[in-house]
Every structure is written in C-alpha cells, then in structure tokens.
Design a protein around this motif. Structure first.
Motif, short mmCIF file in Angstrom:
data_model
loop_
_atom_site.label_atom_id
_atom_site.label_comp_id
_atom_site.label_asym_id
_atom_site.label_seq_id
_atom_site.Cartn_x
_atom_site.Cartn_y
_atom_site.Cartn_z
N ASP A 112 0.80 -1.21 -0.10
CA ASP A 112 -0.31 0.27 -0.57
C ASP A 112 1.06 1.41 0.06
O ASP A 112 0.98 2.23 1.02
CB ASP A 112 -0.92 -0.18 1.11
CG ASP A 112 -2.05 1.16 1.13
OD1 ASP A 112 -1.51 1.52 0.42
OD2 ASP A 112 -2.53 1.18 2.07
N ALA A 113 1.19 1.41 -1.24
CA ALA A 113 2.70 2.41 -1.51
C ALA A 113 1.54 3.73 -1.18
O ALA A 113 2.56 4.93 0.03
CB ALA A 113 2.62 2.44 -2.74
N MET A 114 0.31 4.06 -0.95
CA MET A 114 0.10 5.77 -0.89
C MET A 114 0.05 5.65 0.82
O MET A 114 0.82 6.27 1.44
CB MET A 114 -1.30 5.54 -1.16
CG MET A 114 -2.08 7.48 -0.84
SD MET A 114 -1.37 8.72 -1.52
CE MET A 114 -2.04 8.54 -2.92
N SER A 115 -0.22 4.72 1.67
CA SER A 115 0.00 4.96 2.99
C SER A 115 1.45 4.85 3.66
O SER A 115 1.81 5.45 4.57
CB SER A 115 -0.88 3.73 3.87
OG SER A 115 -2.45 3.69 3.63
N ALA A 116 2.27 4.31 2.92
CA ALA A 116 3.76 4.10 3.40
C ALA A 116 3.96 5.43 2.84
O ALA A 116 4.65 6.29 3.82
CB ALA A 116 4.16 3.13 2.64
N LEU A 117 3.88 5.93 2.06
CA LEU A 117 4.65 7.34 1.58
C LEU A 117 4.40 8.44 2.72
O LEU A 117 4.80 9.16 2.96
CB LEU A 117 4.44 7.36 0.18
CG LEU A 117 5.38 6.82 -0.89
CD1 LEU A 117 4.97 6.88 -2.26
CD2 LEU A 117 6.31 6.89 -0.24
N ARG A 118 2.47 8.33 3.06
CA ARG A 118 2.18 9.21 4.16
C ARG A 118 2.99 9.72 5.07
O ARG A 118 2.97 10.89 6.22
CB ARG A 118 0.79 9.38 3.53
CG ARG A 118 0.47 9.13 2.76
CD ARG A 118 -1.70 9.65 3.24
NE ARG A 118 -2.79 9.71 1.95
CZ ARG A 118 -3.08 9.25 1.49
NH1 ARG A 118 -4.29 8.32 1.97
NH2 ARG A 118 -3.85 10.02 0.15
#
Length: 235
Positions: free
Chosen positions: A192-198
């Motif tokens: 889940d790239a979005m959750s991680a990058l946030r």
C-alpha cells in the motif's frame, strides 16, 4: 544510520536484488515500495541476516551486518516484523511478548508496561491466547513483540496486509509516533504505497530488483511518472 551498498541477492538463477544502495538516517521512516516481486521482502530478510547476499555490504552504526547470525543482529538493536502477523497462537499475549524480550535489555516488567501503554488493546487481552485476537490485534502484538527488545532500527514487512482501512491508518500513525517521539529508525516495506509514503520521510522504489528511485517521500508522491509506472497508483 544504516547504509546499504551494492547489495545483490540471488535464489539460484533468480536475481532478487541487483546492486541495491541507499541510506536510512537515524530517527526517520524510509518506505520501500514497488510491485510484487520487486525484492522488498528479500531486502529486509537480508538486513536481518536471514538471507546471505552474493555481494555488497550493510553498515549499521559502523558494523557490517553481512555474515552475522540473525540472533546476533537482533542483539545489535535491529527488530524485524515479518509479513504474516506470525504469533504463537497457543501462547497468551503476555507469553508472546516475553519471547520478544529474550534478546532485549532492561526489565521485562518495564518493557511490558511500555508496550501496553503503546497498544492499550493488548493490555486488555494480556491473558488471552494469541489465536483469539483479531487481525489488527495480531499486528499490534507482533510489533510490540519486536519493540519490547528496545531496538533502535525496526524492519516492518507489509504491516497493512489484510487490515481494514481504519486499522491500517492506526498502524501507520503508530509508526510515525515511534519515529517522532522515541527516535526509532524504521524501514517500512509496503504494498500500500500511498499509506507508506504518507508517513515516510524518504522512499526507495524497487523495480525488477533494482532501485528505480531514491528520494524524499513527498517528491515520490508528487511524481506522476513514478506513481503510475512503478507503483501502479492513479494520477
């Protein structure tokens, strides 16, 4: 600080990592993102000593980790939470945490209080068998089991897999809290790239076993090309 330099790993004829290099600064969250099969899990397993690389070095506070046994690496202050929320189901929550404290420093009672303050739901279930916990509670338990040994570096592999969005948000918030309030260094592997990058300070994007990008998380989030072609995220 941890510095990975020229790391290459192969499983027989299959090249899992090719000349991977990046630096993780102390007290930061570095997200390692990319498609399935890019080498993310292999990277964490190599850092923690479970996989032996063909070449390269892993410098952790001035010590090369390559060739060391996993238990010795753990004693240096590196905690590893593998994918799958593996708990010993027949053991209680407290017994699982006691296992995590075997290679740690300090009194177990103090560490237990600390983890119960961080994860209050576990305190309520301390006498329950781990097999009775929900997916979110199991994720809390495996994180607490790694943290109770007082690591300075935490390797987290896919902590959001199978969790409801609100539980994922809670896990990510806890990761950010550990970094900001306890100065823990975190390497976070996430599909889940979005959750991680946030929640990350920096991002390493792996593509076909190589580093495709290494930049601040904000830059990666803002780059439409990276999001679309390497992370499968809509613009």
């Amino acid at each position: 600080m941890i510095r990975v330099s020229g790391l290459s790993v192969a499983y027989g004829a299959v090249q899992a990592l090719r000349d991977v290099s990046f630096v993780v600064e102390t007290g930061t969250v570095t997200a390692v993102v990319g498609a399935n099969g890019a080498g993310k899990t292999t990277l964490l397993r190599t850092i923690s000593g479970l996989v032996r690389p063909k070449s390269g070095s892993i410098d952790f506070d001035g010590q090369d980790l390559v060739g060391r046994r996993p238990e010795d690496i753990a004693r240096l202050g590196i905690g590893h939470v593998p994918e799958g929320r593996g708990v010993i189901e027949e053991f209680t929550v407290e017994e699982n945490l006691r296992l995590g404290a075997l290679h740690g420093k300090g009194r177990f009672a103090d560490g237990l209080d600390d983890q119960f303050a961080l994860f209050p739901a576990l305190k309520q279930r301390r006498r329950q068998h781990a097999g009775t916990l929900s997916g979110g509670e199991r994720q809390m338990l495996v994180m607490a089991r790694a943290l109770i040994g007082n690591p300075t570096l935490l390797l987290l592999d896919e902590p959001s897999v199978g969790l409801a969005p609100q539980v994922t948000a809670s896990v990510m918030s806890t990761i950010r809290h550990l970094c900001e309030e306890r100065h823990l260094t975190v390497v976070l592997v996430e599909q889940d790239a979005m959750s991680a990058l946030r929640v990350a300070d920096r991002a390493v994007v792996l593509q076909a076993s190589r580093v495709a990008a290494d930049d601040s998380a904000d830059v990666v989030l803002a780059d439409e090309g990276l999001r679309r072609y390497y992370l499968g995220m809509a613009s």
